[in-house]
Design a protein around this motif. Sequence first.
Motif, mmCIF file in Angstrom:
data_model
loop_
_atom_site.group_PDB
_atom_site.id
_atom_site.type_symbol
_atom_site.label_atom_id
_atom_site.label_comp_id
_atom_site.label_asym_id
_atom_site.label_seq_id
_atom_site.Cartn_x
_atom_site.Cartn_y
_atom_site.Cartn_z
ATOM 1 N N PRO A 151 49.480 107.935 37.341
ATOM 2 C CA PRO A 151 48.931 106.648 36.886
ATOM 3 C C PRO A 151 49.065 105.538 37.943
ATOM 4 C CG PRO A 151 51.152 106.854 36.070
ATOM 5 C CD PRO A 151 50.907 108.067 36.932
ATOM 6 N N LEU A 152 49.299 105.913 39.232
ATOM 7 C CA LEU A 152 49.552 104.898 40.254
ATOM 8 C C LEU A 152 48.282 104.215 40.732
ATOM 9 C CD1 LEU A 152 52.237 106.776 42.400
ATOM 10 C CD2 LEU A 152 52.594 105.109 40.558
ATOM 11 N N GLY A 153 47.137 104.881 40.527
ATOM 12 C CA GLY A 153 45.885 104.287 40.974
ATOM 13 C C GLY A 153 45.598 104.586 42.434
ATOM 14 N N PRO A 154 44.560 103.996 42.990
ATOM 15 C CA PRO A 154 44.183 104.249 44.392
ATOM 16 C C PRO A 154 45.250 103.764 45.367
ATOM 17 C CG PRO A 154 42.349 103.263 43.178
ATOM 18 C CD PRO A 154 43.556 103.148 42.297
ATOM 19 N N LEU A 155 45.541 104.635 46.354
ATOM 20 C CA LEU A 155 46.540 104.334 47.383
ATOM 21 C C LEU A 155 45.961 104.668 48.749
ATOM 22 C CD1 LEU A 155 49.647 105.988 45.671
ATOM 23 C CD2 LEU A 155 49.360 103.542 46.065
ATOM 24 N N GLN A 156 46.316 103.869 49.750
ATOM 25 C CA GLN A 156 45.951 104.158 51.128
ATOM 26 C C GLN A 156 47.173 103.958 52.014
ATOM 27 O OE1 GLN A 156 42.118 103.004 52.783
ATOM 28 N NE2 GLN A 156 41.502 102.178 50.790
ATOM 29 N N VAL A 157 47.272 104.842 52.997
ATOM 30 C CA VAL A 157 48.415 104.810 53.920
ATOM 31 C C VAL A 157 47.872 104.826 55.344
ATOM 32 C CG1 VAL A 157 50.515 105.969 54.678
ATOM 33 C CG2 VAL A 157 49.822 106.096 52.267
ATOM 34 N N GLN A 158 48.413 103.977 56.199
ATOM 35 C CA GLN A 158 48.120 103.999 57.629
ATOM 36 C C GLN A 158 49.449 104.090 58.367
ATOM 37 O OE1 GLN A 158 45.808 100.489 58.539
ATOM 38 N NE2 GLN A 158 43.893 101.436 57.887
ATOM 39 N N ALA A 159 49.542 105.052 59.273
ATOM 40 C CA ALA A 159 50.771 105.254 60.027
ATOM 41 C C ALA A 159 50.433 105.521 61.482
ATOM 42 C CB ALA A 159 51.583 106.413 59.446
ATOM 43 N N GLN A 160 51.358 105.129 62.356
ATOM 44 C CA GLN A 160 51.192 105.343 63.791
ATOM 45 C C GLN A 160 52.510 105.846 64.359
ATOM 46 O OE1 GLN A 160 48.976 102.479 66.386
ATOM 47 N NE2 GLN A 160 51.001 102.095 67.228
ATOM 48 N N VAL A 161 52.412 106.929 65.155
ATOM 49 C CA VAL A 161 53.596 107.525 65.769
ATOM 50 C C VAL A 161 53.368 107.601 67.271
ATOM 51 C CG1 VAL A 161 55.119 109.525 65.872
ATOM 52 C CG2 VAL A 161 54.056 108.882 63.699
ATOM 53 N N SER A 162 54.330 107.109 68.037
ATOM 54 C CA SER A 162 54.255 107.184 69.492
ATOM 55 C C SER A 162 55.662 107.170 70.061
ATOM 56 C CB SER A 162 53.449 105.995 70.047
ATOM 57 O OG SER A 162 53.381 106.049 71.457
ATOM 58 N N GLN A 163 55.914 108.161 70.953
ATOM 59 C CA GLN A 163 57.224 108.262 71.589
ATOM 60 C C GLN A 163 58.352 108.278 70.553
ATOM 61 O OE1 GLN A 163 57.453 108.784 74.840
ATOM 62 N NE2 GLN A 163 55.247 108.527 75.139
ATOM 63 N N GLY A 164 58.104 108.938 69.409
ATOM 64 C CA GLY A 164 59.137 109.068 68.388
ATOM 65 C C GLY A 164 59.301 107.858 67.504
ATOM 66 N N ALA A 165 58.499 106.806 67.701
ATOM 67 C CA ALA A 165 58.600 105.600 66.880
ATOM 68 C C ALA A 165 57.455 105.568 65.883
ATOM 69 C CB ALA A 165 58.565 104.354 67.759
ATOM 70 N N LEU A 166 57.750 105.181 64.644
ATOM 71 C CA LEU A 166 56.760 105.168 63.581
ATOM 72 C C LEU A 166 56.649 103.777 62.976
ATOM 73 C CD1 LEU A 166 56.032 107.656 60.770
ATOM 74 C CD2 LEU A 166 56.752 105.358 60.111
ATOM 75 N N SER A 167 55.410 103.344 62.771
ATOM 76 C CA SER A 167 55.141 102.134 62.004
ATOM 77 C C SER A 167 54.110 102.488 60.955
ATOM 78 C CB SER A 167 54.627 101.011 62.903
ATOM 79 O OG SER A 167 53.445 101.392 63.569
ATOM 80 N N SER A 168 54.224 101.929 59.764
ATOM 81 C CA SER A 168 53.344 102.325 58.673
ATOM 82 C C SER A 168 53.089 101.159 57.738
ATOM 83 C CB SER A 168 53.957 103.492 57.885
ATOM 84 O OG SER A 168 53.099 103.893 56.841
ATOM 85 N N GLN A 169 51.889 101.145 57.182
ATOM 86 C CA GLN A 169 51.490 100.185 56.163
ATOM 87 C C GLN A 169 50.924 100.962 54.983
ATOM 88 O OE1 GLN A 169 51.536 96.769 56.617
ATOM 89 N NE2 GLN A 169 51.732 96.492 58.839
ATOM 90 N N LEU A 170 51.243 100.543 53.786
ATOM 91 C CA LEU A 170 50.726 101.150 52.575
ATOM 92 C C LEU A 170 50.017 100.082 51.752
ATOM 93 C CD1 LEU A 170 53.797 102.472 53.167
ATOM 94 C CD2 LEU A 170 53.099 103.917 51.248
ATOM 95 N N TRP A 171 48.935 100.490 51.066
ATOM 96 C CA TRP A 171 48.202 99.577 50.193
ATOM 97 C C TRP A 171 48.018 100.230 48.830
ATOM 98 C CZ3 TRP A 171 47.354 99.566 55.377
ATOM 99 C CH2 TRP A 171 47.276 98.325 56.024
ATOM 100 N N ALA A 172 48.305 99.470 47.773
ATOM 101 C CA ALA A 172 48.106 99.941 46.403
ATOM 102 C C ALA A 172 47.211 98.931 45.686
ATOM 103 C CB ALA A 172 49.438 100.085 45.669
ATOM 104 N N GLU A 173 46.183 99.423 44.992
ATOM 105 C CA GLU A 173 45.253 98.519 44.330
ATOM 106 C C GLU A 173 45.836 97.936 43.046
ATOM 107 O OE1 GLU A 173 41.269 99.817 43.878
ATOM 108 O OE2 GLU A 173 41.142 100.734 45.875
ATOM 109 N N LEU A 174 46.804 98.619 42.433
ATOM 110 C CA LEU A 174 47.436 98.095 41.222
ATOM 111 C C LEU A 174 48.679 97.311 41.597
ATOM 112 C CD1 LEU A 174 47.184 101.171 38.798
ATOM 113 C CD2 LEU A 174 45.620 99.227 39.037
#
Length: 522
Positions: free
Chosen positions: A447-470
């Motif tokens: 029941p979480l609804g639409p979700l989108q994830v964007q992640a970037q990995v470089s040289q072992g480092a990770l940054s990520s953003q998540l979006w939820a419509e609800l």
Amino acid sequence: MTGEINNLGAQIPAAPQLRSAMTGELLRLLQPQQALLAPGETAKAEVLALRQVGQDFQMLLKLTQDNGKQTNVQASSNQPLAQGSQLAVSQSSSSNLTISVQQAIASNVASLTRIDTREMPVGTLLQGKVLTSQTLPQVVGQLAQFRSLVSLLSGPQAGATLTIDSPRPLPVGSLLSARVQGDQSLTFVPLSGRQEQLAITQHLSTQQSRQASLQGLLSALQQVRDDNSSSSELRATVDKLLASLPDVRQLSDAKGVAQALSNSGVFLEAKLVAGLPANLAPDLKAQVVRLVAQLLPGLPGNAQFNPSAAASTLAQVMPGMVRNALGMLGQVSPRPQPGGFPLPSRLLQSQDGEGDLEHLLRLAAAAISRLQSHQLASLEQTGTTADGNLQTTWQLEIPLRSGQDFLPLQVKLQREETPEQQADPERERRDPLEMLWRVELSFDLHPLGPLQVQAQVSQGALSSQLWAELPSTAQLIEGQLGNLRERLLARGLNVTELHCHHGTPPQGTGTRLEQRWVDETA
């Protein structure tokens, strides 16, 4: 022309073979004519025009009789004769002309089988239009060869027709550029990157208008599986397709993820080119194509379709009826913006007067178009970036089984390599995570609804953003990010950024994924 034709191989002089093989060949008149030539009379014939229609070759001939009378006739043949070819013919019946005395004037055949390097030195760029394409008899143990007649559009011999043998067929009517390598060898020169990208964008725009979500097809297949009135063969095909779809547990380890990506359908053509068997059971696209081949014989007016022969190639399982279905889909709604991610959800409703089988076929055709849209989007986003780095994109969709439901997971993977990394001789042995990787996910999880994830990995480092419509889902995820960060750190990743937002990711050139979310050099 496509970039598949890498090399146009050496030519074998064909004129001596042509003289003997064509003597006695029948030319079928498209419009039978009585007493066109008197019994025993031989007339000279010149090929004024040539075009290929399916496996036949239609020609416009100018007949010149001994008394000087000239007549234009249309004829067809199993063998192509280049424009300008000189023949001697006699009339064997009202529907046929027989090529006779070919030996005496075969030297005037206008098709070139060698290149005069005095007129066209090595390195000369030639441009031409493909007039015909036919498969040559295959020699056991050797690759298939295809022979084409190409009308030269440039160079000292513009207007002449060149006979070319190549390891892959040249599409009739296509334009090609080739560089002279020798008197019997040409090398195909691909279109510029800009032209290729333009062609991909045009195809993608058309293809996206034909696609529809996979959920519609999968729901219809569940009904077929539970319908005892369906044939046992069809239910077996449906059972096999549905059972091959991965579940959420399969994506809990790296091996399962790799297998799901491989069977998503985006790599089907690459597998076939590599020589893998055509019956790639777990591959989603291959199974939907086989489903189309199985459905077609049951449609009205299509009793002559042979599913066993059609399964051999993708082209054969997409005949006119499926293309018509795809064309109808293009009239349903406006075309989305090419290259967008994720692909929008789109369900097809059954049309008035449409039977269950026709609707199922439309759903299958739309599913194939959706998978092809992902493939074209991958090509569109693959190339050299403004920084000179090589960016490779894989965009695909995986329908996950969740109980009796299916959860379509859209995935986009991008790898970016610097020129130094590309030139590194140890490139294949280095850790892949040294390169820049981007991952985008999109799914709708009840029941979480639409979700989108964007992640970037470089040289072992990770940054990520998540979006939820609800809003409630965004708040829930934000409260769990600390636990997620700890688990990522335990896997050896240096987490530099991790946030969840309410809404959807911003769109537009100013917020493209190529931009770094975190600038480690700042």
